[in-house]
Each structure stands twice: as structure tokens, then as C-alpha cells.
Enzyme design. Structure first.
Site, mmCIF file in Angstrom:
data_model
loop_
_atom_site.group_PDB
_atom_site.id
_atom_site.type_symbol
_atom_site.label_atom_id
_atom_site.label_comp_id
_atom_site.label_asym_id
_atom_site.label_seq_id
_atom_site.Cartn_x
_atom_site.Cartn_y
_atom_site.Cartn_z
ATOM 1 N N ASP A 120 -0.079 -7.818 1.429
ATOM 2 C CA ASP A 120 0.245 -6.390 1.414
ATOM 3 C C ASP A 120 1.767 -6.192 1.400
ATOM 4 O O ASP A 120 2.317 -5.350 2.111
ATOM 5 C CB ASP A 120 -0.370 -5.673 2.623
ATOM 6 N N HIS A 132 0.820 -1.222 0.000
ATOM 7 C CA HIS A 132 0.000 0.000 0.000
ATOM 8 C C HIS A 132 0.853 1.270 0.000
ATOM 9 O O HIS A 132 0.343 2.358 -0.277
ATOM 10 C CB HIS A 132 -0.982 -0.003 1.184
ATOM 11 N N SER A 184 4.930 2.198 7.670
ATOM 12 C CA SER A 184 4.528 1.063 6.849
ATOM 13 C C SER A 184 5.653 0.641 5.907
ATOM 14 O O SER A 184 6.279 1.475 5.255
ATOM 15 C CB SER A 184 3.292 1.426 6.027
#
Length: 286
Positions: A157, A127, A233
Site C-alpha cells: 500500500d 490508497h 494516511s
């Protein structure tokens, strides 16, 4: 000796005992002392030799020299948070992206990645780079490079990106190692634009499930409480041996704030590399 005498001549009476001359003792002479000293030395030497033979099992040959053994590497002992940061920071990169949203408005984003291979391949969260029109990475030494998505796994992901140029000194991270509840872990990333930030905590749970509205859920996640925020992230979750055990993908917050409240999630490194690792844990509130 028998003494013969003429007949009729009585044998002379023996002299009184006190008048008989006693032989003189000759033990305390220099020659005697020298011999006694030599004898004592010989006895002592024989005793020492016997003791050595008994300890060596009767072998008289010198034992073979023991071959030197390698000392444990530094990573065999737990590293401090400072040592982990010093070791892993050169392997962590800042990822900056640009693109357009559904309304064709320009948008930009930041995230984190970790150098996972000697060819410069960077492991990150999908993402972070999904839909990006431009991707730029900044290395810990300050050098920069454009990059492109090399592979992606939407079910976990996870994505890898390939930079066009590499830094002068490339230091891939060490990947591998499992995680157990209670293990100390460290997260390194770029939360809220604060580059190469380090936080520490413990593994709080395993086999967690992350509910996602627009795609399938992610299962088998590591739950941890090292502080992470938007920008973390794609960054590494590291154990005390300096090994990357997971890739940070999400945090849990029941409000709309989107900030850390003590619950973060990482994809186990085995699953991130395509080796499985799904679990059947409880779904945390998001």
C-alpha cells in the site's frame, strides 16, 4: 701541633674549661642566609622538574596537540516533539485528489505525503492516490503543484508521486532507522482536514498484520498509539532522531466510526522503499 719544651720545665697546666674562650658561631650571618635561601630554591626547582618528568613518562618534548574532533550532530541526541515537528513539517505535504466512484459520482479525498528525495519525489500510501483523476500537493510554504503517480506497490500500500513543480525551498526528509517496542514516535499529517497536525506516542508492537478485504494482507507493520485519523494516511512516522521510520497506512477500529482508538499502523520504511520487512504478527481487529 707538638710543642717542644726544655727539660725539667713542667708543662703548664691547661686552663680551666670555663676559662677557655669558645669560638663564636657564625651561622646566622647575611651571607649564610643568602646561601641557604639559594640552596632551598635550587632543591625546590629540582623537585618540581623531577615531578614533571615522572608525570610525562620521562619525555622532555612537548606533547603533540590533540586534533579537534567533530561535535555530535543535533540528531544524535533525542529531539523533543516540538523539535521534530519543526524539523519535519517542511518535508510533509497535503495531498488532495478528485475522481469518480463506481457510480460515476464525483468524489474527493485528502491524505499526506513526505518528500523523500532531492528531486521532489513524494512517498505516500497507495490508497490515497489510487484511481485519482487529479492529484494536487500543497507544500508547507503554501505553494501548490499538480502531481502524478510515479510508482506503486499494492502489496505494501505504498506509492510515490512526482510533482510538476517544486517549492522554492525543497527539504527532503531523512529516511531510515529501525523501530523497537517502546520507542517514542511522532506522526505528522492532515487528519480530518486539519493540516500539518502533530501527535506523539510510542511503538506498541511490531510485525503486525493488516487484513484487507479486497486485496492481500499487509504484514510486518509497526503498531503505534500516536493519534492518527483519516487524512493521516501516507504521512511519516518519525523517531526521536528525526528519521522517518514508517509510512502511516491504517488505523484499527472495530466499529464503523473509522476514527482513532489508540491503534495505528505504519509500513516500515525499509519495506516502503522496496527492501522487504514482512513479519508474521497477529491480525488486529478492524
Amino acid at each position: 701541633m707538638t710543642v717542644l719544651r726544655p727539660e725539667g720545665v713542667p708543662a703548664p697546666e691547661p686552663a680551666p674549661a670555663e676559662q677557655q674562650e669558645k669560638p663564636k658561631a657564625r651561622w646566622n650571618t647575611p651571607e649564610r642566609r643568602r646561601k641557604l635561601l639559594i640552596g632551598a630554591v635550587v632543591i625546590w626547582a629540582v623537585a618540581i622538574t623531577a615531578l614533571v618528568l615522572v608525570r610525562n613518562g620521562g619525555e622532555t618534548e612537548s606533547p603533540a596537540a590533540t586534533a579537534p574532533s567533530a561535535s555530535p550532530s543535533a540528531s544524535d541526541a533525542p529531539l523533543t516533539v516540538a523539535e521534530i515537528a519543526e524539523t519535519l513539517t517542511p518535508s510533509v505535504v497535503l495531498i488532495e485528489t478528485t475522481g469518480h466512484d463506481s457510480a460515476n459520482r464525483l468524489e474527493a479525498g485528502t491524505g499526506t505525503g513526505v518528500i523523500a528525495n532531492a528531486d521532489g519525489t513524494i512517498l505516500t500510501a497507495l490508497h490515497v492516490v489510487d484511481g485519482a483523476e487529479t492529484i494536487r500537493v500543497t507544500y508547507a510554504d503554501g505553494s501548490r503543484s499538480a502531481a502524478a503517480i510515479a510508482s506503486e506497490d499494492a502489496t505494501q500500500d505504498i506509492a510515490t508521486i512526482a510533482p510538476q513543480t517544486l517549492p522554492e525551498t525543497l527539504i527532503p526528509a531523512t529516511l531510515g532507522g529501525g523501530a523497537a517496542v517502546g520507542d517514542e514516535v511522532v506522526a505528522i499529517g492532515n487528519p480530518l482536514g486539519l493540516t500539518w497536525s502533530t501527535s506523539s506516542g510510542v511503538v506498541s508492537g511490531l510485525d503486525r498484520k493488516l487484513d484487507r478485504d479486497e486485496s492481500d494482507d499487509i504484514e510486518g507493520l509497526i503498531q503505534f498509539d500516536a493519534a492518527v485519523n483519516p487524512g493521516n494516511s501516507g504521512g511519516p512516522l518519525i523517531n526521536t532522531r528525526g528519521q522517518v521510520v514508517g509510512v502511516v497506512v491504517a488505523l484499527a477500529n472495530p466499529t464503523d466510526a473509522g476514527t482513532f482508538i489508540g491503534i495505528g499502523f505504519a509500513v516500515p520504511i525499509g519495506a516502503a522503499l522496496g527492501g522487504g520487512g514482512e513479519g508474521n504478527g497477529q491480525a488486529p481487529p478492524l
